[in-house]
Design a protein around this motif. Structure first.
Motif, PDB file in Angstrom:
ATOM      1  N   PHE A  21     -13.590  19.923 -11.514  1.00  0.00           N
ATOM      2  CA  PHE A  21     -12.182  19.707 -11.876  1.00  0.00           C
ATOM      3  C   PHE A  21     -11.541  21.043 -12.226  1.00  0.00           C
ATOM      4  CE2 PHE A  21     -14.281  15.712 -12.697  1.00  0.00           C
ATOM      5  CZ  PHE A  21     -13.376  14.765 -12.230  1.00  0.00           C
ATOM      6  N   THR A  26      -7.160  17.485 -10.285  1.00  0.00           N
ATOM      7  CA  THR A  26      -7.339  16.679 -11.492  1.00  0.00           C
ATOM      8  C   THR A  26      -7.867  15.284 -11.206  1.00  0.00           C
ATOM      9  OG1 THR A  26      -5.024  15.972 -11.392  1.00  0.00           O
ATOM     10  CG2 THR A  26      -5.515  17.932 -12.704  1.00  0.00           C
ATOM     11  N   LEU A  27      -7.760  14.838  -9.971  1.00  0.00           N
ATOM     12  CA  LEU A  27      -8.254  13.514  -9.568  1.00  0.00           C
ATOM     13  C   LEU A  27      -9.173  13.657  -8.361  1.00  0.00           C
ATOM     14  CD1 LEU A  27      -5.079  11.235  -9.831  1.00  0.00           C
ATOM     15  CD2 LEU A  27      -7.217  10.928 -11.097  1.00  0.00           C
ATOM     16  N   GLN A  28     -10.343  13.008  -8.428  1.00  0.00           N
ATOM     17  CA  GLN A  28     -11.304  13.064  -7.328  1.00  0.00           C
ATOM     18  C   GLN A  28     -12.031  11.739  -7.213  1.00  0.00           C
ATOM     19  OE1 GLN A  28     -13.565  17.008  -7.079  1.00  0.00           O
ATOM     20  NE2 GLN A  28     -13.319  16.780  -9.286  1.00  0.00           N
ATOM     21  N   ASP A  60      -8.777   5.925 -12.477  1.00  0.00           N
ATOM     22  CA  ASP A  60      -7.418   5.410 -12.349  1.00  0.00           C
ATOM     23  C   ASP A  60      -7.443   4.107 -11.567  1.00  0.00           C
ATOM     24  OD1 ASP A  60      -7.704   6.077  -9.667  1.00  0.00           O
ATOM     25  OD2 ASP A  60      -6.086   7.567  -9.640  1.00  0.00           O
ATOM     26  N   ARG A  64     -10.215   6.615  -8.535  1.00  0.00           N
ATOM     27  CA  ARG A  64     -10.440   8.046  -8.583  1.00  0.00           C
ATOM     28  C   ARG A  64     -10.733   8.450 -10.031  1.00  0.00           C
ATOM     29  NH1 ARG A  64      -4.967  10.096  -6.000  1.00  0.00           N
ATOM     30  NH2 ARG A  64      -4.296   8.553  -7.561  1.00  0.00           N
ATOM     31  N   ARG A  66     -10.854  11.267 -13.319  1.00  0.00           N
ATOM     32  CA  ARG A  66     -10.250  12.429 -13.961  1.00  0.00           C
ATOM     33  C   ARG A  66     -10.987  12.688 -15.271  1.00  0.00           C
ATOM     34  NH1 ARG A  66      -5.112   8.834 -14.430  1.00  0.00           N
ATOM     35  NH2 ARG A  66      -5.710   7.426 -16.105  1.00  0.00           N
TER      36      ARG A  66
END
Length: 251
Positions: A21, A26-28, A60, A64, A66
């Motif tokens: 990150f 920020t999102l994966q 989320d 994904r 974070r």
């Protein structure tokens, strides 16, 4: 922690997952994390699930992942960076009111310049640094201060190269860099025009604690055409105030 077949500990693999990150990523997905952390897919999914369960990562609506608020909470508890920021902010605000551009606080962390605070105005000039962002030590005014006052072993390792050019004016010649660092120690301030971006000048001073040990660098980033004298004066005064505040609040 038990080692993996590759010899890595569980802790090392967790750190690799968290290091995927950054401020731009920020999102994966768990699959993306596994690929970037160079982990088998099953291992990455298991570690991600464990970290989500602990609150260190969050999912989320699209599943994904974070960084979680609990990670932020734990990082701030008793953190030296938090104490430093709390001591520095009132003085940084005074500098910022005078320069009306960018005012930054950075520390030496794992051989790099880590920025722990930044104040800016909406229409301030160019500046690529961010809170929790990093730059090579030789490639910014803050980094030059930290390198000049850092351990000799670190300084010699950096001088041995390679010295990455962040901009065309980044100092990449070891002999010239050595002279620049000697000047920083002699003068207590550094002016670094174009070191990060051609249109900007970084000005930085050391922040000391205890018996004079340098614990941070306080800097401003100005448009290149702006005189640096007033900023240097403001930075020196603020650094003295921060040092006094750190001494007053020492545990």
């Amino acid at each position: 922690m038990a080692n993996s077949p590759s010899g890595e500990t569980v802790t090392e693999r967790i750190v690799r997952v968290l290091e995927t990150f950054d401020t731009d990523r920020t999102l994966q997905t768990a699959a993306e994390i596994g690929r970037r952390a160079r982990l088998p897919s099953s291992t990455a999914h298991r570690i991600v699930a464990d970290l989500v369960g602990c609150g260190l990562l969050e999912r989320d609506e699209e599943q994904r992942v974070r960084l979680g608020m609990r990670l932020w909470e734990l990082a701030l508890r008793g953190s030296h960076a938090l104490r430093l920021r709390q001591a520095a902010l009132p003085f940084m605000e005074r500098v910022q009111a005078r320069v009306r551009e960018h005012t930054q606080l950075a520390v030496l962390e794992n051989g790099e310049t880590l920025f722990v605070e930044r104040l800016s105005r909406p229409h301030a000039g160019a500046n690529i640094t961010r809170i929790a962002g990093r730059l090579p030590l030789h490639a910014s005014s803050s980094g030059l201060v930290l390198l000049a006052h850092g351990p000799e072993e670190l300084r010699e390792r950096v001088l041995a190269g390679p010295l990455e050019a962040v901009s065309p004016e980044t100092v990449t010649d070891p002999a010239l860099l050595r002279r620049v660092l000697a000047g920083v120690r002699r003068d207590g301030v550094v002016m670094a025009p174009g070191t990060v971006e051609a249109v900007s000048t970084g000005v930085a001073v050391p922040v000391r604690e205890g018996r004079g040990r340098v614990v941070a660098a306080l800097s401003v980033v100005l448009p290149r055409s702006t005189p640096t004298g007033p900023a240097a004066e403001a930075l020196r005064s603020a650094a003295a105030g921060i040092s006094a505040a750190l001494g007053a609040h020492r545990p």
